[in-house]
Motif scaffolding. Structure first.
Motif, PDB file in Angstrom:
ATOM      1  N   TYR B  90      54.953  35.735  10.720  1.00 40.64           N
ATOM      2  CA  TYR B  90      55.223  34.374  11.176  1.00 40.64           C
ATOM      3  C   TYR B  90      54.361  34.081  12.393  1.00 40.64           C
ATOM      4  O   TYR B  90      54.343  34.845  13.365  1.00 40.64           O
ATOM      5  N   PHE B  91      53.669  32.959  12.314  1.00 33.20           N
ATOM      6  CA  PHE B  91      52.779  32.559  13.399  1.00 33.20           C
ATOM      7  C   PHE B  91      53.270  31.256  14.014  1.00 33.20           C
ATOM      8  O   PHE B  91      53.560  30.288  13.311  1.00 33.20           O
ATOM      9  N   CYS B  92      53.317  31.257  15.319  1.00 31.51           N
ATOM     10  CA  CYS B  92      53.592  30.060  16.084  1.00 31.51           C
ATOM     11  C   CYS B  92      52.237  29.415  16.411  1.00 31.51           C
ATOM     12  O   CYS B  92      51.272  30.138  16.717  1.00 31.51           O
ATOM     13  N   ALA B  93      52.157  28.102  16.334  1.00 33.81           N
ATOM     14  CA  ALA B  93      50.876  27.443  16.573  1.00 33.81           C
ATOM     15  C   ALA B  93      51.061  26.154  17.365  1.00 33.81           C
ATOM     16  O   ALA B  93      52.080  25.464  17.231  1.00 33.81           O
ATOM     17  N   TYR B  94      50.051  25.848  18.146  1.00 35.11           N
ATOM     18  CA  TYR B  94      50.034  24.667  19.014  1.00 35.11           C
ATOM     19  C   TYR B  94      48.891  23.773  18.585  1.00 35.11           C
ATOM     20  O   TYR B  94      47.802  24.254  18.259  1.00 35.11           O
ATOM     21  N   ARG B  95      49.154  22.466  18.633  1.00 33.28           N
ATOM     22  CA  ARG B  95      48.078  21.522  18.355  1.00 33.28           C
ATOM     23  C   ARG B  95      48.153  20.369  19.331  1.00 33.28           C
ATOM     24  O   ARG B  95      49.219  19.793  19.539  1.00 33.28           O
ATOM     25  N   SER B  96      47.032  20.023  19.906  1.00 39.74           N
ATOM     26  CA  SER B  96      46.996  18.893  20.820  1.00 39.74           C
ATOM     27  C   SER B  96      47.197  17.596  20.054  1.00 39.74           C
ATOM     28  O   SER B  96      46.961  17.534  18.835  1.00 39.74           O
ATOM     29  N   ALA B  97      47.606  16.576  20.760  1.00 35.76           N
ATOM     30  CA  ALA B  97      47.783  15.272  20.129  1.00 35.76           C
ATOM     31  C   ALA B  97      46.431  14.635  19.854  1.00 35.76           C
ATOM     32  O   ALA B  97      45.407  15.056  20.376  1.00 35.76           O
ATOM     33  N   LEU B  98      46.436  13.629  19.006  1.00 34.51           N
ATOM     34  CA  LEU B  98      45.209  12.909  18.708  1.00 34.51           C
ATOM     35  C   LEU B  98      44.603  12.337  19.973  1.00 34.51           C
ATOM     36  O   LEU B  98      45.320  11.937  20.886  1.00 34.51           O
ATOM     37  N   GLY B  99      43.274  12.300  20.004  1.00 34.04           N
ATOM     38  CA  GLY B  99      42.582  11.743  21.154  1.00 34.04           C
ATOM     39  C   GLY B  99      42.209  12.786  22.177  1.00 34.04           C
ATOM     40  O   GLY B  99      41.537  12.491  23.156  1.00 34.04           O
ATOM     41  N   SER B 100      42.655  14.028  21.945  1.00 34.88           N
ATOM     42  CA  SER B 100      42.388  15.093  22.909  1.00 34.88           C
ATOM     43  C   SER B 100      41.054  15.766  22.654  1.00 34.88           C
ATOM     44  O   SER B 100      40.612  16.570  23.446  1.00 34.88           O
ATOM     45  N   GLY B 101      40.425  15.463  21.539  1.00 34.44           N
ATOM     46  CA  GLY B 101      39.137  16.073  21.232  1.00 34.44           C
ATOM     47  C   GLY B 101      39.146  16.897  19.969  1.00 34.44           C
ATOM     48  O   GLY B 101      38.148  16.965  19.271  1.00 34.44           O
ATOM     49  N   SER B 102      40.215  17.548  19.676  1.00 31.78           N
ATOM     50  CA  SER B 102      40.276  18.344  18.452  1.00 31.78           C
ATOM     51  C   SER B 102      41.717  18.522  18.028  1.00 31.78           C
ATOM     52  O   SER B 102      42.606  18.612  18.869  1.00 31.78           O
ATOM     53  N   GLU B 103      41.902  18.577  16.734  1.00 28.41           N
ATOM     54  CA  GLU B 103      43.234  18.856  16.207  1.00 28.41           C
ATOM     55  C   GLU B 103      43.347  20.303  15.749  1.00 28.41           C
ATOM     56  O   GLU B 103      44.124  20.641  14.873  1.00 28.41           O
ATOM     57  N   LYS B 104      42.547  21.178  16.358  1.00 29.62           N
ATOM     58  CA  LYS B 104      42.584  22.583  15.963  1.00 29.62           C
ATOM     59  C   LYS B 104      43.944  23.174  16.297  1.00 29.62           C
ATOM     60  O   LYS B 104      44.661  22.717  17.187  1.00 29.62           O
ATOM     61  N   LEU B 105      44.296  24.221  15.587  1.00 26.83           N
ATOM     62  CA  LEU B 105      45.509  24.965  15.858  1.00 26.83           C
ATOM     63  C   LEU B 105      45.176  26.179  16.722  1.00 26.83           C
ATOM     64  O   LEU B 105      44.195  26.876  16.477  1.00 26.83           O
ATOM     65  N   VAL B 106      46.025  26.422  17.714  1.00 26.47           N
ATOM     66  CA  VAL B 106      45.944  27.630  18.527  1.00 26.47           C
ATOM     67  C   VAL B 106      47.131  28.493  18.127  1.00 26.47           C
ATOM     68  O   VAL B 106      48.285  28.063  18.254  1.00 26.47           O
ATOM     69  N   PHE B 107      46.847  29.689  17.653  1.00 26.95           N
ATOM     70  CA  PHE B 107      47.884  30.555  17.099  1.00 26.95           C
ATOM     71  C   PHE B 107      48.286  31.659  18.057  1.00 26.95           C
ATOM     72  O   PHE B 107      47.478  32.153  18.849  1.00 26.95           O
TER      73      PHE B 107
END
Lengths: 113, 117
Positions: B90-107
């Protein structure tokens, strides 16, 4: 089935070689992401394309490159391969709205020998 | 840069019992999204649940629920009535909101969950 297709599923190649990984996003998704999953580094973001343009870059080596084509499929090119490049490479796609998660393909397992 | 920490490399639970997986994150952003992904042995990444940071109500999806504590930057996953099919990474992931530059996931690094019959 996530709707994201990656080919090939497995790839074995020798050091110094070049390979191309292919990704077809879900229908209608404009964003494509590439991630690398390895035992020591975990899941790392490599690069994102949006509607054909590079949008964000992560920990992608200079030996690696990617592009997104007009039909929105994407390719990740890995060259001068080293043993340490062996990993699972995921492609994900998403629509660009405020709350759409990324859908992942099944990954390409790359083994460099 | 945002970081995600999962402090439990491995967890185990008895079938039908409840287990909680921990996740903390670090960010200076006020608007973002959090996710839990499941990776079974088939290696497919499957979305389990998601949470919008601006929502105070904790997300729930059938047997899966989260405890989102924004001030503490904590996002734990509770699995109720555990089933053998829940065994996975199980991986927890973070994603910045739109407009922040990227919608990449940080795991995060992941938690391996074993379900014992």
């Amino acid at each position: 089935d996530s709707g994201v297709t990656q080919t090939p599923k497995h790839l074995i190649t020798a050091t110094g070689q070049r390979v191309t990984l292919r990704c077809s996003p879900r229908s209608g998704d404009l964003s494509v992401y590439w991630y690398q999953q390895s035992l020591d580094q975990g899941l790392q973001f490599l690069i994102q394309y949006y509607n054909g343009e590079e949008r964000a870059k992560g920990n992608i080596l200079e030996r690696f490159s990617a592009q997104q084509f007009p039909d929105l499929h994407s390719e990740l090119n890995l060259s001068s391969l080293e043993l340490g490049d062996s990993a699972l490479y995921f492609c994900a796609s998403s629509a660009r709205d405020s709350f759409t998660e990324a859908f992942f393909g099944q990954g390409t397992r790359l083994t460099v020998v | 840069a945002q970081t995600v920490t999962q402090s439990q490399p491995e967890m185990s639970v008895q079938e039908a019992e409840t287990v909680t997986l921990s996740c903390t994150y670090d960010t200076s952003e006020s608007d973002y999204y959090l996710f839990w992904y499941k990776q079974p042995p088939s290696r497919q990444m499957i979305l389990v649940i998601r949470q919008e940071a601006y929502k105070q109500q904790n997300a729930t999806e059938n047997r899966f629920s989260v405890n989102f504590q924004k001030a503490a930057k904590s996002f734990s996953l509770k699995i109720s009535d555990s089933q053998l099919g829940d065994a996975a990474m199980y991986f927890c992931a973070y994603r910045s909101a739109l407009g922040s530059g990227s919608e990449k996931l940080v795991f995060g690094k992941g938690t391996k969950l074993t379900v014992n019959p």
